[in-house]
Every structure is written in structure tokens, then in C-alpha cells.
Write a protein that holds these residues in place. Sequence first.
Motif, PDB file in Angstrom:
ATOM      1  N   LYS A  33      50.727 -16.854  47.420  1.00 51.90           N
ATOM      2  CA  LYS A  33      49.222 -17.015  48.495  1.00 51.90           C
ATOM      3  C   LYS A  33      49.197 -18.547  48.570  1.00 51.90           C
ATOM      4  N   GLY A  88      42.810 -15.338  48.900  1.00 54.82           N
ATOM      5  CA  GLY A  88      41.997 -15.606  50.325  1.00 54.82           C
ATOM      6  C   GLY A  88      40.826 -16.797  49.954  1.00 54.82           C
ATOM      7  N   SER A 105      36.720 -19.070  52.395  1.00 51.96           N
ATOM      8  CA  SER A 105      37.634 -18.072  52.502  1.00 51.96           C
ATOM      9  C   SER A 105      38.685 -18.516  53.648  1.00 51.96           C
ATOM     10  N   THR A 107      41.972 -17.760  56.444  1.00 48.19           N
ATOM     11  CA  THR A 107      42.948 -16.893  57.012  1.00 48.19           C
ATOM     12  C   THR A 107      43.897 -17.698  57.664  1.00 48.19           C
TER      13      THR A 107
END
Length: 154
Positions: A33, A88, A105, A107
Motif C-alpha cells: 500500500k 488509504g 486519506s 487516492t
Amino acid sequence: MLMYMKNMKIFALLAAVATLFVACEPSSGVEDKKSVIVGEWHIESWNNQTPEFDVYIEFLEQGTFNIYQQIFTLNYVLYSGTYTAVDGTLTGVYDDGSAWGAGYSYTISADGSQLTLVSDDSTPLTSVYVKEVIPAEVKAEAAETRSVEALPFL
């Protein structure tokens, strides 16, 4: 004696298999991640507007970051520290031990060229970055590292 040798062979085989399973244990996914944000990023928008300041962020694989920002100064200023990117959510701590002003957060666009950060403040701020190499002159100009007392970006 033959039974003892047979049991020892079975035990040795089981120990070898167990060792292989431990050595091949699947990762927690944290590194995977984190790897999506690794790279160099340049701010494109701040709350859907063109910012009146300039920021480059470099996220390195080993969990460190460098922020080169030109806010309230003529020269870029360097802030460094460590970050964590899990599920995230992005958080960080500056080298002087101070935490970022907010968590984010994040993206990444499907093609990996755009990073969007949304702060977890009571009034969330959205910043959009594009993948872009940090110019050598920006890095050279920001040779001095400042503490977070000088109004850091994050």
C-alpha cells in the motif's frame, strides 16, 4: 532403532516444511500500500483552485519523505521525516518529532499519475499532486532543513 530413525526423518521433514511456511509468510500489505505513493509529486490544486504557493513531495520506499515548499518565502524550504501509508490513510512525523498537522486519506489515479490527499480536519482540505520529478534547482535551493515551527505544509 529403526523406528527412532524413521521418526527423526519425519520430524526433520516437518521442521523444514514449517520453516518454509514461516519464511514465506505473506506480507501484511503495508509495504504494498505504501509503494503506490512512492515517488515525486508536485502540487496542482488546493481546494479546487490553483495554489498561490508551490510544493513538491518526495515519498521514498523506506518510509521517509522530503517536502520542498515555497510558502511565504522566496526560496524553497525542506522538511523531512517519516510517513506511514496504510489502508488509504497517510500520516507523518517530521524529523524533529512533531506530527503532521493532520492525517490524510489518499487516492492514486488509475494510471498512477495523480495523488489526491484529503485532510482529516473538521473542514477537510483537498490537495491534488501530479507525478513530476523535483527539479535539481529546487532541491539545491532547499538545502537547509527547517523545523516545523516555520509553518510546514502538512
